[in-house]
Write an enzyme that holds these catalytic residues in place. Structure first.
Site, short mmCIF file in Angstrom:
data_model
loop_
_atom_site.label_atom_id
_atom_site.label_comp_id
_atom_site.label_asym_id
_atom_site.label_seq_id
_atom_site.Cartn_x
_atom_site.Cartn_y
_atom_site.Cartn_z
CG HIS A 205 -0.13 0.50 2.61
ND1 HIS A 205 0.62 -0.73 3.30
CD2 HIS A 205 -0.11 1.55 3.37
CE1 HIS A 205 0.98 -0.33 4.14
NE2 HIS A 205 0.94 1.23 4.52
C1 UD1 Z 1 -1.36 5.91 5.82
C2 UD1 Z 1 0.14 6.27 6.30
C3 UD1 Z 1 1.25 5.36 6.05
C4 UD1 Z 1 0.65 3.87 6.65
C5 UD1 Z 1 -0.71 3.66 6.26
C6 UD1 Z 1 -1.47 2.62 7.23
C7 UD1 Z 1 0.71 8.83 6.01
C8 UD1 Z 1 1.55 9.88 4.99
N1 UD1 Z 1 0.64 7.42 5.57
O1 UD1 Z 1 -1.13 5.73 4.58
O2 UD1 Z 1 2.22 5.75 6.79
O3 UD1 Z 1 1.50 2.95 6.46
O4 UD1 Z 1 -1.60 4.91 6.53
O5 UD1 Z 1 -2.65 1.95 6.59
O6 UD1 Z 1 0.28 9.04 6.87
N2 UD1 Z 1 -8.64 5.57 2.31
C9 UD1 Z 1 -9.82 5.00 2.23
N3 UD1 Z 1 -10.38 4.65 3.60
C10 UD1 Z 1 -9.68 4.70 4.71
C11 UD1 Z 1 -8.51 5.43 4.53
C12 UD1 Z 1 -7.97 5.84 2.92
O7 UD1 Z 1 -10.63 4.81 1.33
O8 UD1 Z 1 -10.11 4.64 5.67
C13 UD1 Z 1 -8.36 5.62 1.08
C14 UD1 Z 1 -8.57 7.25 0.40
O9 UD1 Z 1 -8.60 6.77 -1.05
C15 UD1 Z 1 -7.01 7.92 0.74
C16 UD1 Z 1 -5.96 6.73 0.52
O10 UD1 Z 1 -6.62 5.74 1.04
O11 UD1 Z 1 -6.92 8.96 -0.27
C17 UD1 Z 1 -4.84 7.15 1.33
O12 UD1 Z 1 -5.08 7.46 2.63
P1 UD1 Z 1 -4.06 8.15 3.56
O13 UD1 Z 1 -4.47 7.98 4.81
O14 UD1 Z 1 -3.80 9.44 3.11
O15 UD1 Z 1 -2.70 7.21 3.39
P2 UD1 Z 1 -2.48 5.78 3.42
O16 UD1 Z 1 -2.09 5.23 2.09
O17 UD1 Z 1 -3.77 5.08 4.11
N1 UDP Z 2 -3.52 -5.62 9.08
C1 UDP Z 2 -4.80 -5.92 9.30
N2 UDP Z 2 -5.59 -6.28 8.10
C2 UDP Z 2 -5.11 -6.40 7.17
C3 UDP Z 2 -3.81 -5.94 6.76
C4 UDP Z 2 -3.05 -5.60 7.71
O1 UDP Z 2 -5.37 -6.22 10.34
O2 UDP Z 2 -5.93 -6.91 6.02
C5 UDP Z 2 -2.54 -5.12 10.28
C6 UDP Z 2 -1.43 -5.99 10.26
O3 UDP Z 2 -1.32 -7.03 11.02
C7 UDP Z 2 -0.41 -5.05 10.94
C8 UDP Z 2 -0.89 -3.67 10.44
O4 UDP Z 2 -2.18 -4.02 10.15
O5 UDP Z 2 -0.36 -5.08 12.45
C9 UDP Z 2 0.00 -2.94 9.31
O6 UDP Z 2 -0.50 -1.63 9.24
P1 UDP Z 2 -0.49 -1.28 7.63
O7 UDP Z 2 0.34 -2.22 6.63
O8 UDP Z 2 -1.50 -0.52 7.02
O9 UDP Z 2 0.54 0.09 8.08
P2 UDP Z 2 2.19 0.11 8.04
O10 UDP Z 2 2.54 -0.70 9.36
O11 UDP Z 2 2.70 -0.33 6.92
O12 UDP Z 2 2.45 1.41 8.91
#
Ligand code: UD1
Ligand code: UDP
Length: 359
Positions: A205
């Site tokens: 992601h």
């Molecule tokens: C964010 C964090 C990343 C983390 C990830 C965990 C930052 C800069 N990035 O990335 O470090 O690893 O969360 O998962 O803070 N969206 C949805 N539903 C949601 C959330 C997001 O549909 O509940 C979609 C939207 O299209 C949004 C995109 O995902 O524009 C990105 O969401 P955003 O929170 O900006 O960043 P992540 O990629 O989730």
């Molecule tokens: N995770 C989850 N369901 C999923 C994918 C990931 O519960 O479908 C959990 C996973 O076990 C881990 C956390 O989400 O604890 C990792 O989150 P993510 O990869 O979104 O963020 P990052 O760690 O890269 O910031």
């Protein structure tokens, strides 16, 4: 002592859950401030329900946006709440926009900041997370470093020794607290018709991967190749950002099983029984190391070098051949490495340290 726990995304909810549990156990006064950075049921609510976490006292509902918009909205929203609540310390976890904005709002109000998971560095400023980590560490008062490597990085950047506490990582607590429940109660393998050790699990992601067509395309090709070579299902619970970009690029993965993001107990079950996990997630690199499941990281660098040193993880980047090569190497390894992230008592340690520091 009164703690404000600021969180906003899936990994923060999971990794703060042991700290919240420790506050409950120790009868420490705290409240949760949710920024609303993540808001979809499968990225947010499901974890509160499943981990039986108390409701957030505030939810800023900031939602998605550009980095500037999102960070700015969190900054002003957190400031408002902190001015009203006047906690003694604000705790943030990790490296998201929520973390940077939460820490900055507190620091400017002269409220102490505790950074859980301090001192991680990828040294790659293309990652938004790297900027968030560095800045958060340098406006924090209590830096909870998960490992000696992280502690040394902070010392090397001039952070004073008294501010750094080596505590381990709360992800170990989260895994230990939930794994038994996951394996005893959960039937996700049956639902997906999977055999233990008979499938690959994927998460991807990261902005610098999925927002770049060539890199995301390379990952998809690599996964398709693995599916053909090993004749095993490749399960990909897909993050909403990745799903959006897959649609935008018109990528149509062949033979991969894309599913909605799953709840934590289901994910732990899938992870612990997988033949191998491919990921660009930070938390998943740690969890596979703890669970003794081989991991191949779809990135060129990692801020979790301990996983590579102990032998649980290899970096593959995003090119098909390299991904395959690293999978082959990892599958030949013995899964006998030691977990470098602590003993599962990090949440309690953090709360104990804060009690001592803030008397
Ligand atoms: C964010 C964090 C990343 C983390 C990830 C965990 C930052 C800069 N990035 O990335 O470090 O690893 O969360 O998962 O803070 N969206 C949805 N539903 C949601 C959330 C997001 O549909 O509940 C979609 C939207 O299209 C949004 C995109 O995902 O524009 C990105 O969401 P955003 O929170 O900006 O960043 P992540 O990629 O989730
Ligand atoms: N995770 C989850 N369901 C999923 C994918 C990931 O519960 O479908 C959990 C996973 O076990 C881990 C956390 O989400 O604890 C990792 O989150 P993510 O990869 O979104 O963020 P990052 O760690 O890269 O910031």
């Amino acid at each position: 002592m009164r703690i404000a726990i600021v969180l906003g995304t899936r990994p923060e909810i999971i990794k703060m859950s042991p700290v919240i549990r420790a506050c409950e156990k120790e009868d420490v006064e705290y409240f949760i401030l949710h920024t609303g950075q993540h808001y979809s049921y499968t990225m947010d609510r499901v974890f509160f329900e499943q981990l039986e976490l108390p409701e957030a006292r505030y939810n800023l509902d900031v939602g998605s946006g550009t980095h500037g918009e999102q960070t700015g909205m969190i900054l002003s929203g957190v400031e408002r709440v902190l001015q009203k609540e006047q906690p003694d310390v604000v705790l943030v976890e990790g490296d998201t926009n929520t973390v940077l904005a939460g820490a900055l709002a507190a620091a400017k109000l002269h409220i102490k900041v505790g950074h859980v998971e301090a001192g991680l560095r990828s040294y790659d400023r293309n990652m938004p997370e790297e900027i968030n980590r560095v800045l958060t560490d340098h406006c924090s008062d209590y830096l909870f470093a998960p490992t000696e490597t992280a502690r040394q990085i902070l010392l090397g950047e001039g952070v004073s020794e008294e501010m750094i506490f080596m505590t381990g990582n709360t992800i170990v607590d989260a895994v230990y607290q939930n794994l038994e429940l996951a394996t005893s109660r959960n039937n996700v393998l049956n639902d997906l018709h999977l055999e233990p050790g008979g499938y690959f699990l994927v998460t991807a992601h990261r902005q610098e991967n999925v927002d770049v067509q060539e890199r995301f395309g390379g990952i998809v090709k690599g996964l398709e190749f693995i599916n053909r070579e090993y004749r095993m299902p490749v399960i990909y619970p897909i993050h909403p950002r990745a799903q959006k970009m897959l649609n935008q690029f018109g990528l149509q993965p062949n033979g991969l099983k894309l599913i909605e993001p799953v709840d934590y107990l289901s994910f732990l079950q899938l992870e612990s029984q997988a033949k191998l996990v491919l990921t660009d997630s930070g938390g998943v690199q740690e969890e596979t190391c703890i669970l003794k499941v081989p991991c191949v990281t779809l990135r060129d660098n990692t801020e979790r070098p301990e996983t590579v040193s102990v032998g649980s993880n290899l970096l593959a980047g995003t090119e098909q051949e390299k991904i395959m090569e690293q999978v082959q190497i990892m599958l030949k390894r013995e899964n006998s490495w030691a977990n470098p992230f602590g003993d599962g008592t990090t949440g309690e340690r953090i709360v104990t340290i804060l009690k001592e520091e803030l008397v």
